[in-house]
Design a protein around this motif. Structure first.
Motif, PDB file in Angstrom:
ATOM      1  N   PRO A 113    -126.738 -30.352 -63.706  1.00 16.85           N
ATOM      2  CA  PRO A 113    -128.021 -30.944 -63.307  1.00 16.85           C
ATOM      3  C   PRO A 113    -127.766 -32.130 -62.367  1.00 16.85           C
ATOM      4  O   PRO A 113    -126.919 -32.982 -62.670  1.00 16.85           O
ATOM      5  N   PRO A 114    -128.485 -32.199 -61.237  1.00 20.12           N
ATOM      6  CA  PRO A 114    -128.261 -33.305 -60.275  1.00 20.12           C
ATOM      7  C   PRO A 114    -128.515 -34.675 -60.905  1.00 20.12           C
ATOM      8  O   PRO A 114    -127.951 -35.674 -60.461  1.00 20.12           O
ATOM      9  N   THR A 115    -129.328 -34.707 -61.944  1.00 19.45           N
ATOM     10  CA  THR A 115    -129.611 -35.989 -62.619  1.00 19.45           C
ATOM     11  C   THR A 115    -128.347 -36.609 -63.217  1.00 19.45           C
ATOM     12  O   THR A 115    -128.271 -37.825 -63.368  1.00 19.45           O
ATOM     13  N   HIS A 116    -127.371 -35.775 -63.590  1.00 22.50           N
ATOM     14  CA  HIS A 116    -126.126 -36.322 -64.155  1.00 22.50           C
ATOM     15  C   HIS A 116    -125.525 -37.351 -63.196  1.00 22.50           C
ATOM     16  O   HIS A 116    -125.072 -38.415 -63.608  1.00 22.50           O
ATOM     17  N   GLU A 117    -125.511 -36.990 -61.926  1.00 23.65           N
ATOM     18  CA  GLU A 117    -124.881 -37.845 -60.931  1.00 23.65           C
ATOM     19  C   GLU A 117    -125.817 -39.006 -60.549  1.00 23.65           C
ATOM     20  O   GLU A 117    -125.349 -40.132 -60.324  1.00 23.65           O
ATOM     21  N   GLU A 158    -129.000 -33.029 -74.263  1.00 23.93           N
ATOM     22  CA  GLU A 158    -129.164 -34.467 -74.050  1.00 23.93           C
ATOM     23  C   GLU A 158    -127.812 -35.122 -73.728  1.00 23.93           C
ATOM     24  O   GLU A 158    -127.750 -36.122 -73.018  1.00 23.93           O
ATOM     25  N   HIS A 159    -126.751 -34.553 -74.288  1.00 25.63           N
ATOM     26  CA  HIS A 159    -125.411 -35.108 -74.079  1.00 25.63           C
ATOM     27  C   HIS A 159    -124.630 -34.229 -73.115  1.00 25.63           C
ATOM     28  O   HIS A 159    -124.433 -33.037 -73.377  1.00 25.63           O
ATOM     29  N   ALA A 160    -124.169 -34.831 -72.012  1.00 22.39           N
ATOM     30  CA  ALA A 160    -123.456 -34.058 -70.988  1.00 22.39           C
ATOM     31  C   ALA A 160    -121.958 -34.016 -71.246  1.00 22.39           C
ATOM     32  O   ALA A 160    -121.260 -33.137 -70.738  1.00 22.39           O
ATOM     33  N   TYR A 239    -116.693 -32.468 -60.705  1.00 26.47           N
ATOM     34  CA  TYR A 239    -118.022 -33.070 -60.485  1.00 26.47           C
ATOM     35  C   TYR A 239    -117.960 -34.457 -59.868  1.00 26.47           C
ATOM     36  O   TYR A 239    -118.992 -35.014 -59.482  1.00 26.47           O
ATOM     37  N   GLY A 240    -116.809 -35.063 -59.788  1.00 25.31           N
ATOM     38  CA  GLY A 240    -116.712 -36.405 -59.211  1.00 25.31           C
ATOM     39  C   GLY A 240    -116.931 -37.482 -60.260  1.00 25.31           C
ATOM     40  O   GLY A 240    -116.146 -37.594 -61.207  1.00 25.31           O
ATOM     41  N   ILE A 241    -117.984 -38.274 -60.084  1.00 21.24           N
ATOM     42  CA  ILE A 241    -118.273 -39.373 -61.029  1.00 21.24           C
ATOM     43  C   ILE A 241    -119.690 -39.247 -61.556  1.00 21.24           C
ATOM     44  O   ILE A 241    -120.633 -39.037 -60.799  1.00 21.24           O
ATOM     45  N   TRP A 242    -119.833 -39.357 -62.882  1.00 23.43           N
ATOM     46  CA  TRP A 242    -121.138 -39.482 -63.514  1.00 23.43           C
ATOM     47  C   TRP A 242    -121.232 -40.871 -64.151  1.00 23.43           C
ATOM     48  O   TRP A 242    -120.374 -41.225 -64.993  1.00 23.43           O
ATOM     49  N   PRO A 243    -122.236 -41.663 -63.789  1.00 18.21           N
ATOM     50  CA  PRO A 243    -122.447 -42.909 -64.524  1.00 18.21           C
ATOM     51  C   PRO A 243    -122.763 -42.578 -65.987  1.00 18.21           C
ATOM     52  O   PRO A 243    -123.353 -41.530 -66.269  1.00 18.21           O
ATOM     53  N   VAL A 244    -122.348 -43.429 -66.895  1.00 18.50           N
ATOM     54  CA  VAL A 244    -122.680 -43.226 -68.312  1.00 18.50           C
ATOM     55  C   VAL A 244    -123.752 -44.240 -68.698  1.00 18.50           C
ATOM     56  O   VAL A 244    -123.548 -45.449 -68.558  1.00 18.50           O
ATOM     57  N   ARG A 245    -124.891 -43.727 -69.174  1.00 19.72           N
ATOM     58  CA  ARG A 245    -126.009 -44.594 -69.569  1.00 19.72           C
ATOM     59  C   ARG A 245    -125.914 -45.018 -71.024  1.00 19.72           C
ATOM     60  O   ARG A 245    -126.336 -46.090 -71.410  1.00 19.72           O
TER      61      ARG A 245
END
Lengths: 271, 271
Positions: A113-117, A158-160, A239-245
């Motif tokens: 999902p693009p929202t991950h990034e 909910e958890h990627a 996938y590169g980098i996903w920020p963690v919220r």
């Protein structure tokens, strides 16, 4: 999608293969764009270290050649490379004469999902802990039951990713990612000398941050340090980098260093 | 020698098999005599525990039936049974719908020097330590790189087996055997709740000793306790019991309880 075994089209391996019998081998998962295997040097460098550690004798020039040829044919997608210690009879003993088996498998590009990034992800706090085995730490070997068990801990969307600690409670990595945190301007990722996989993107992020003049550290990370971080992100070479919220009760904003590094590695993956 | 995959003659598995990709499965190595799989109930009991631990859903009645049919055809030899979590795409996530793959492989009877059983063996003191992972301890899963690395530590024929300690220095087992010691009439074997494989012959030896009225204990074992033992032996379901004469600077006589238990399990294997 096509696959090769020892340079020939094939879609299976003998039952005697030691990868199947003992997980006796190493692998790499390489993103391919427009026929180019991305971050290839870093992938092959880790592969070489894995082979050295497991005493797998291979022609690394041949492997590079095969990966390049396979990637050209694949175009866009994911190339998985597996090396196993070939065939053996019963027993753990190694036949030094048995040739290492080279397996290449192509698959479609990874879709997340693009929202991950963009917005970042939540991590599942895995109960599965990583065992400490310095002889296998860092390399991407085929003994991955801990990751399988950890990934089975949640089924929601909910958890990627999952957060994995070691047996002593240190923060180590994700299940298929490495983890970084930023605190007071310092970029920190876990020491992987006891457990964990030293990701290709982790190495790239460390190098890119150093090139930017950002102070970096590779050290043990406590859960308190994670909690107090200004920024947290996970990364891998696909996938590169996903920020963690967030993770469990912890939460973090998506910070400026995360965004900066994310842009840099995105450019590497979007060739 | 013949082999089956999911009940049909076959000698290979798809590259997508999770046994190959992650060591995601369990196995049993069963001695077969005159068409009979020996200690079958104990093998299937451990297999069932492994499946439960890894959430592998299988028809255990079907597995028993296949093992019995395969063993009849094999006659005398070794039957290796592997269960893997079948095929999957990239990624550690489990597809609960994917059927478990059943692999049966036959091989010739194991041949060891008769002196191993008669005069006893020396153990190589392995530098490779066992990592502590309670989630995987005891079961016979396919993640066996520690055993591969440990077995590669020596090439001479002077050592028939290796002694493995855990990361904390506790005495755990051999590479393909469990270890027992006798001290002041007590039969002692290692607690395998943190690491190690709970061998089928280990369970049989414990049961046989109890039936003889010998006091038994399953507990942590220090290297000092091993050193001070009156008798030491190793066992597995294929060779039975080998007395241990020495390991590094330690040495032990071949003792009476070892001989007694050896005779009992020999009778079980020589049907």
């Amino acid at each position: 999608m096509h696959s090769w075994v020892d340079g020939q089209p094939a879609d299976n391996v003998p039952l005697k293969d030691r990868g199947l019998a003992y997980g006796d081998g190493v692998f790499e998962t390489i993103a391919v764009k427009a026929g180019q295997p991305l971050l290839l040097d870093r992938h092959l460098q880790r592969l070489e270290e894995g082979c050295r550690r497991l005493a797998l004798v291979v022609d690394h020039g041949l492997i590079r050649h095969e990966v390049l040829t396979f990637a050209t044919a694949l175009g866009d997608g994911i190339l998985k490379l597996i090396l196993t210690r070939g065939d053996s009879l019963r027993g753990y003993g190694i036949n030094p004469g048995a040739p290492v088996r080279r397996i290449l498998q192509g698959s479609a590009p990874a879709v997340y999902p693009p929202t991950h990034e963009v917005e970042g992800v939540r991590l599942f706090a895995c109960a599965t802990r990583l065992a400490q085995q310095p002889l296998l730490a860092g390399i991407k070997h085929l003994n991955r039951l801990e990751q399988v068990i950890a990934r089975a801990e949640w089924q929601d969307t909910e958890h990627a990713e999952g957060l994995m600690l070691d047996m002593s409670g240190r923060v180590i990595e994700g299940i298929f990612s490495n983890l970084f945190l930023v605190r007071n301007g310092l970029l920190l990722t876990a020491d992987l000398s006891r457990c964990g996989v030293a990701g290709v993107m982790r190495a790239e992020v460390l190098a890119q941050a150093q090139a930017l003049g950002v102070p970096v550290a590779v050290a043990d990370i406590s859960i308190e340090q994670l909690q107090q971080a200004d920024e947290v992100f996970v990364c891998n070479s696909v996938y590169g980098i996903w920020p963690v919220r967030g993770c469990a009760a912890m939460s973090w904003p998506v910070g400026p260093l995360t965004r900066k590094l994310q842009g840099i590695v995105r450019a590497l993956l979007d060739i």
